[in-house]
Write a protein that holds these residues in place. Structure first.
Motif, PDB file in Angstrom:
ATOM      1  N   HIS A 227     -34.089 -14.667   8.321  1.00  0.00           N
ATOM      2  CA  HIS A 227     -33.281 -15.059   9.473  1.00  0.00           C
ATOM      3  C   HIS A 227     -31.981 -14.261   9.444  1.00  0.00           C
ATOM      4  N   VAL A 228     -31.715 -13.524  10.522  1.00  0.00           N
ATOM      5  CA  VAL A 228     -30.492 -12.720  10.604  1.00  0.00           C
ATOM      6  C   VAL A 228     -29.831 -12.938  11.962  1.00  0.00           C
ATOM      7  N   VAL A 229     -28.536 -12.659  12.009  1.00  0.00           N
ATOM      8  CA  VAL A 229     -27.781 -12.753  13.258  1.00  0.00           C
ATOM      9  C   VAL A 229     -27.076 -11.424  13.482  1.00  0.00           C
ATOM     10  N   TYR A 230     -27.158 -10.937  14.720  1.00  0.00           N
ATOM     11  CA  TYR A 230     -26.492  -9.678  15.075  1.00  0.00           C
ATOM     12  C   TYR A 230     -25.458  -9.955  16.159  1.00  0.00           C
ATOM     13  N   MET A 231     -24.250  -9.377  15.972  1.00  0.00           N
ATOM     14  CA  MET A 231     -23.173  -9.532  16.953  1.00  0.00           C
ATOM     15  C   MET A 231     -22.485  -8.193  17.147  1.00  0.00           C
ATOM     16  N   GLU A 232     -21.921  -7.974  18.336  1.00  0.00           N
ATOM     17  CA  GLU A 232     -21.153  -6.766  18.617  1.00  0.00           C
ATOM     18  C   GLU A 232     -19.760  -7.149  19.101  1.00  0.00           C
ATOM     19  N   ILE A 233     -18.754  -6.481  18.530  1.00  0.00           N
ATOM     20  CA  ILE A 233     -17.368  -6.696  18.930  1.00  0.00           C
ATOM     21  C   ILE A 233     -16.702  -5.335  19.084  1.00  0.00           C
ATOM     22  N   GLU A 234     -16.365  -4.962  20.314  1.00  0.00           N
ATOM     23  CA  GLU A 234     -15.679  -3.687  20.572  1.00  0.00           C
ATOM     24  C   GLU A 234     -16.347  -2.510  19.860  1.00  0.00           C
ATOM     25  N   ASP A 235     -17.647  -2.315  20.133  1.00  0.00           N
ATOM     26  CA  ASP A 235     -18.428  -1.199  19.592  1.00  0.00           C
ATOM     27  C   ASP A 235     -18.688  -1.291  18.097  1.00  0.00           C
ATOM     28  N   GLN A 236     -18.431  -2.439  17.501  1.00  0.00           N
ATOM     29  CA  GLN A 236     -18.721  -2.629  16.088  1.00  0.00           C
ATOM     30  C   GLN A 236     -19.880  -3.616  15.957  1.00  0.00           C
ATOM     31  N   GLY A 237     -20.956  -3.187  15.287  1.00  0.00           N
ATOM     32  CA  GLY A 237     -22.098  -4.058  15.072  1.00  0.00           C
ATOM     33  C   GLY A 237     -21.955  -4.831  13.781  1.00  0.00           C
ATOM     34  N   ILE A 238     -22.205  -6.129  13.823  1.00  0.00           N
ATOM     35  CA  ILE A 238     -22.105  -6.987  12.647  1.00  0.00           C
ATOM     36  C   ILE A 238     -23.455  -7.654  12.423  1.00  0.00           C
ATOM     37  N   LEU A 239     -24.027  -7.458  11.236  1.00  0.00           N
ATOM     38  CA  LEU A 239     -25.311  -8.054  10.888  1.00  0.00           C
ATOM     39  C   LEU A 239     -25.075  -9.100   9.801  1.00  0.00           C
ATOM     40  N   VAL A 240     -25.386 -10.338  10.099  1.00  0.00           N
ATOM     41  CA  VAL A 240     -25.168 -11.449   9.172  1.00  0.00           C
ATOM     42  C   VAL A 240     -26.516 -11.887   8.606  1.00  0.00           C
ATOM     43  N   SER A 241     -26.614 -11.913   7.276  1.00  0.00           N
ATOM     44  CA  SER A 241     -27.882 -12.292   6.651  1.00  0.00           C
ATOM     45  C   SER A 241     -27.725 -13.369   5.584  1.00  0.00           C
ATOM     46  N   GLU A 242     -26.484 -13.702   5.193  1.00  0.00           N
ATOM     47  CA  GLU A 242     -26.268 -14.739   4.193  1.00  0.00           C
ATOM     48  C   GLU A 242     -26.685 -16.100   4.764  1.00  0.00           C
ATOM     49  N   PRO A 243     -27.606 -16.807   4.104  1.00  0.00           N
ATOM     50  CA  PRO A 243     -28.142 -18.067   4.651  1.00  0.00           C
ATOM     51  C   PRO A 243     -27.101 -19.075   5.135  1.00  0.00           C
ATOM     52  N   PRO A 244     -26.015 -19.348   4.378  1.00  0.00           N
ATOM     53  CA  PRO A 244     -25.045 -20.335   4.886  1.00  0.00           C
ATOM     54  C   PRO A 244     -24.416 -19.917   6.212  1.00  0.00           C
ATOM     55  N   GLN A 245     -24.084 -18.612   6.349  1.00  0.00           N
ATOM     56  CA  GLN A 245     -23.468 -18.123   7.580  1.00  0.00           C
ATOM     57  C   GLN A 245     -24.474 -18.128   8.729  1.00  0.00           C
ATOM     58  N   VAL A 246     -25.700 -17.708   8.436  1.00  0.00           N
ATOM     59  CA  VAL A 246     -26.749 -17.708   9.457  1.00  0.00           C
ATOM     60  C   VAL A 246     -27.006 -19.127   9.936  1.00  0.00           C
ATOM     61  N   SER A 247     -27.040 -20.068   9.007  1.00  0.00           N
ATOM     62  CA  SER A 247     -27.286 -21.470   9.364  1.00  0.00           C
ATOM     63  C   SER A 247     -26.201 -22.011  10.279  1.00  0.00           C
ATOM     64  N   GLN A 248     -24.935 -21.686   9.971  1.00  0.00           N
ATOM     65  CA  GLN A 248     -23.833 -22.153  10.811  1.00  0.00           C
ATOM     66  C   GLN A 248     -23.944 -21.592  12.225  1.00  0.00           C
ATOM     67  N   LEU A 249     -24.254 -20.288  12.338  1.00  0.00           N
ATOM     68  CA  LEU A 249     -24.389 -19.656  13.650  1.00  0.00           C
ATOM     69  C   LEU A 249     -25.603 -20.197  14.399  1.00  0.00           C
ATOM     70  N   ALA A 250     -26.672 -20.483  13.664  1.00  0.00           N
ATOM     71  CA  ALA A 250     -27.873 -21.045  14.298  1.00  0.00           C
ATOM     72  C   ALA A 250     -27.579 -22.430  14.865  1.00  0.00           C
ATOM     73  N   HIS A 251     -26.780 -23.218  14.154  1.00  0.00           N
ATOM     74  CA  HIS A 251     -26.396 -24.545  14.662  1.00  0.00           C
ATOM     75  C   HIS A 251     -25.549 -24.415  15.928  1.00  0.00           C
ATOM     76  N   ARG A 252     -24.656 -23.435  15.936  1.00  0.00           N
ATOM     77  CA  ARG A 252     -23.834 -23.218  17.126  1.00  0.00           C
ATOM     78  C   ARG A 252     -24.714 -22.793  18.302  1.00  0.00           C
ATOM     79  N   TYR A 253     -25.666 -21.904  18.035  1.00  0.00           N
ATOM     80  CA  TYR A 253     -26.588 -21.465  19.100  1.00  0.00           C
ATOM     81  C   TYR A 253     -27.360 -22.675  19.650  1.00  0.00           C
ATOM     82  N   ALA A 254     -27.816 -23.552  18.757  1.00  0.00           N
ATOM     83  CA  ALA A 254     -28.566 -24.737  19.187  1.00  0.00           C
ATOM     84  C   ALA A 254     -27.717 -25.623  20.095  1.00  0.00           C
ATOM     85  N   LYS A 255     -26.423 -25.709  19.793  1.00  0.00           N
ATOM     86  CA  LYS A 255     -25.528 -26.515  20.621  1.00  0.00           C
ATOM     87  C   LYS A 255     -25.348 -25.861  21.994  1.00  0.00           C
ATOM     88  N   ILE A 256     -25.223 -24.535  22.003  1.00  0.00           N
ATOM     89  CA  ILE A 256     -25.115 -23.819  23.283  1.00  0.00           C
ATOM     90  C   ILE A 256     -26.358 -24.065  24.129  1.00  0.00           C
TER      91      ILE A 256
END
Length: 278
Positions: A227-256
């Motif tokens: 499970h990974v999360v990809y984000m872009e901020i001002e032409d900078q790509g950020i790839l998140v793969s650490e389980p705790p961080q991915v889990s937090q972002l996945a919970h936020r996505y579920a709320k959205i």
């Protein structure tokens, strides 16, 4: 000037394809004009490809394989790597994950997700970006973006979720006709069995809670079930793969997703906006 820039920016695969094409062409005792005639291009287009002034398009690689490939499949194998070089550097690593994903869940706040963009919308969006890109670079980026839609035709199709801010549906690029075409295409994609499209209303914040204030993100489950999360901020790509961080972002996505309109309500809104006269 643009072609000179292309020569400098061309990656290793583009140079390898150029050298390979020239060698195979000469082995077949073909001039650039003769090869161009056989694959449906001008001699100048063949010359530009062999000097990397205009690297080979995906369609050209298919034709080169048919005419001078000799059954080795080298041009066919090169297609994937040539395409990768056409993506912005920040996106290349993630693009392969997306292409092989089992599940893709995307939340977009400013523009229609690139996977769902029409050619006209993508061209207007990329052509109007800053700093501006050359016409040749724009066409390369448009081609690369449209190629992502192969996901919809993959044998083992992924499950794809898309949540769009309502404002995205009302923000035109190029012209209102282009935007209406994009909305119609989005509605067609939303009807696919493996696709779910939802809209987050602009007035959601009036109800006290709004989970989408941190910006866009894309969650992917790979074939290896990572499970990974990809984000872009001002032409900078950020790839998140650490389980705790991915889990937090996945919970936020579920709320959205929970705060968005239902798929049926969202499709109705998209269809209504596509039919608006302006």
């Amino acid at each position: 000037m643009a072609r000179a820039e292309n020569k400098v920016e061309a990656g290793g695969t583009a140079h390898m394809v150029a050298a390979m094409s020239k060698a195979f062409r000469e082995q077949h005792q073909l001039t650039q004009e003769e090869l161009g005639r056989q694959i449906g291009y001008t001699a100048s287009a063949i010359s530009a490809m062999e000097t990397c002034a205009q690297p080979a398009s995906d369609k050209m690689l298919v034709k080169l394989e048919e005419v001078i490939g000799g059954g080795f499949g080298l041009f066919e194998k090169a297609r994937r790597f040539v395409l990768l070089e056409k993506y912005p550097t920040r996106f290349r690593g993630f693009s392969e994950m997306e292409a092989g994903a089992v599940t893709i869940s995307s939340y977009e706040t400013l523009v229609v997700d690139g996977l769902f963009q029409t050619e006209a919308y993508a061209r207007a969006l990329i052509g109007g970006s800053f700093p501006p890109v050359s016409e040749q670079k724009r066409e390369q980026l448009v081609e690369a973006r449209l190629t992502r839609r192969r996901l919809f035709e993959r044998e083992a199709v992924p499950m794809i979720e898309l949540i769009l801010e309502e404002s995205v549906l009302k923000r035109p690029f190029g012209s209102w006709d282009i935007m209406r075409g994009q909305l119609r295409s989005l509605a067609e994609d939303a009807r696919r069995d493996n696709v779910c499209v939802q809209v987050l209303p602009m007035d959601r914040g009036l109800r006290g809670t709004y989970a989408g204030d941190r910006g866009a993100m894309k969650l992917v489950v790979t074939q290896e079930h990572d499970h990974v999360v990809y984000m872009e901020i001002e032409d900078q790509g950020i790839l998140v793969s650490e389980p705790p961080q991915v889990s937090q972002l996945a919970h936020r996505y579920a709320k959205i997703r929970a705060q968005a309109l239902s798929p049926d309500e969202s499709l109705l809104l998209i269809e209504q906006l596509a039919g608006e006269e302006r």
